[in-house]
Design a protein around this motif. Structure first.
Motif, PDB file in Angstrom:
ATOM      1  N   ASP A  74      19.983  21.341  -2.021  1.00  0.00           N
ATOM      2  CA  ASP A  74      20.816  21.573  -3.213  1.00  0.00           C
ATOM      3  C   ASP A  74      19.991  22.183  -4.339  1.00  0.00           C
ATOM      4  N   ARG A 101      20.014  26.062  -3.777  1.00  0.00           N
ATOM      5  CA  ARG A 101      21.308  26.705  -3.538  1.00  0.00           C
ATOM      6  C   ARG A 101      21.335  28.156  -3.995  1.00  0.00           C
ATOM      7  N   THR A 102      22.122  28.938  -3.254  1.00  0.00           N
ATOM      8  CA  THR A 102      22.358  30.326  -3.621  1.00  0.00           C
ATOM      9  C   THR A 102      23.795  30.684  -3.263  1.00  0.00           C
ATOM     10  N   GLU A 103      24.365  31.579  -4.017  1.00  0.00           N
ATOM     11  CA  GLU A 103      25.723  32.046  -3.722  1.00  0.00           C
ATOM     12  C   GLU A 103      25.703  33.149  -2.661  1.00  0.00           C
ATOM     13  N   ASN A 104      24.563  33.797  -2.521  1.00  0.00           N
ATOM     14  CA  ASN A 104      24.427  34.896  -1.562  1.00  0.00           C
ATOM     15  C   ASN A 104      23.666  34.415  -0.332  1.00  0.00           C
ATOM     16  N   PRO A 105      24.374  34.170   0.766  1.00  0.00           N
ATOM     17  CA  PRO A 105      23.696  33.658   1.960  1.00  0.00           C
ATOM     18  C   PRO A 105      22.690  34.669   2.514  1.00  0.00           C
ATOM     19  N   VAL A 161      27.097  25.292   2.750  1.00  0.00           N
ATOM     20  CA  VAL A 161      26.351  25.450   1.504  1.00  0.00           C
ATOM     21  C   VAL A 161      25.107  26.263   1.856  1.00  0.00           C
ATOM     22  N   GLU A 200      18.254  29.194  -0.354  1.00  0.00           N
ATOM     23  CA  GLU A 200      17.193  30.176  -0.154  1.00  0.00           C
ATOM     24  C   GLU A 200      16.434  29.797   1.115  1.00  0.00           C
TER      25      GLU A 200
END
Length: 176
Positions: free
Chosen positions: A117, A120-124, A134, A137
Motif C-alpha cells: 500500500d 501504490r500506483t494508478e498506472n500498473p 491493487v 511499483e
C-alpha cells in the motif's frame, strides 16, 4: 505374473514399466523434460491400499524470482491480501506471469499488504484486468516455487517463499 498376462495390451489396464535407476538422476531427467515429477515405490514392499509410505510422489520444483506488481485484495480477511501479482522480464519489459496466493501466513499477508500500500500506483507496470486488484511499483522481488509453466505463460502451482533482499542483487526472471 502381470507382465505375462498384460504383454502387448494397450487397453484401460496397463502395466507400467519398472525402471531401476538412481532416483536423483531419474528426477533430474524428468524435470529436464518438463514433467511434473515421478512416482517411486519401495520395490521390496507388498502392494497395500492406503497411505503406507511405500509409494512416493516426488515433484519437480522450480524456484525463481519475480517482480511483485501488486496484489488482489482479500474478500475474506479485512486488511489482508489474497494473492500477489507477479511479473518476469521479456524483451526488457515486464510481463505478467500469474499470481501466488499460498505460502504466506495470515500475518505476513497483512504485512505485505501494508508494505505494498505504501508503493501504490494508478498506472500498473503490466496491464492486467480483474476485480479487487491493487497495483504497486515493481520494486519488491518475490522468491516463488512452482511446478512448471502453463501453455499461456503463467506459473503452475506457485508457492511464495519470501521476499528477496535488494542487498543480494535479486534479479527477476528473464523469460527470453
Amino acid at each position: 505374473m502381470l507382465s505375462n498376462l498384460l504383454d502387448g495390451e494397450c487397453g484401460a489396464i496397463r502395466l507400467s514399466e519398472d525402471i531401476e535407476s538412481n532416483g536423483e538422476a531419474m528426477l533430474r531427467h524428468a524435470c529436464a523434460h518438463g514433467l511434473e515429477g515421478m512416482i517411486a515405490k519401495n520395490k521390496d514392499a507388498l502392494y497395500r491400499s492406503g497411505r503406507t509410505g511405500d509409494w512416493l510422489k516426488i515433484r519437480c520444483v522450480n524456484s525463481e524470482s519475480f517482480a511483485v506488481i501488486g496484489y488482489e485484495e482479500s474478500q475474506k480477511v479485512r486488511g489482508s491480501l489474497a494473492s500477489l501479482l507477479l511479473a518476469g522480464r521479456r524483451g526488457g519489459k515486464l510481463v505478467y506471469v500469474g499470481n501466488v496466493g499460498t505460502g504466506f501466513s495470515a500475518k505476513m499477508a497483512r504485512d505485505l499488504r501494508v508494505q505494498l500500500d505504501g508503493m501504490r500506483t494508478e498506472n500498473p507496470a503490466v496491464p492486467i484486468k480483474g476485480k479487487n486488484l491493487v497495483f504497486a511499483e515493481p520494486t519488491l522481488v518475490a522468491e516463488v516455487n512452482f511446478s512448471t509453466w502453463t501453455h499461456d505463460g503463467h506459473l503452475r502451482h506457485p508457492s511464495f517463499k519470501g521476499l528477496r533482499d535488494a542487498a543480494d542483487n535479486a534479479e527477476i526472471l528473464d523469460l527470453d
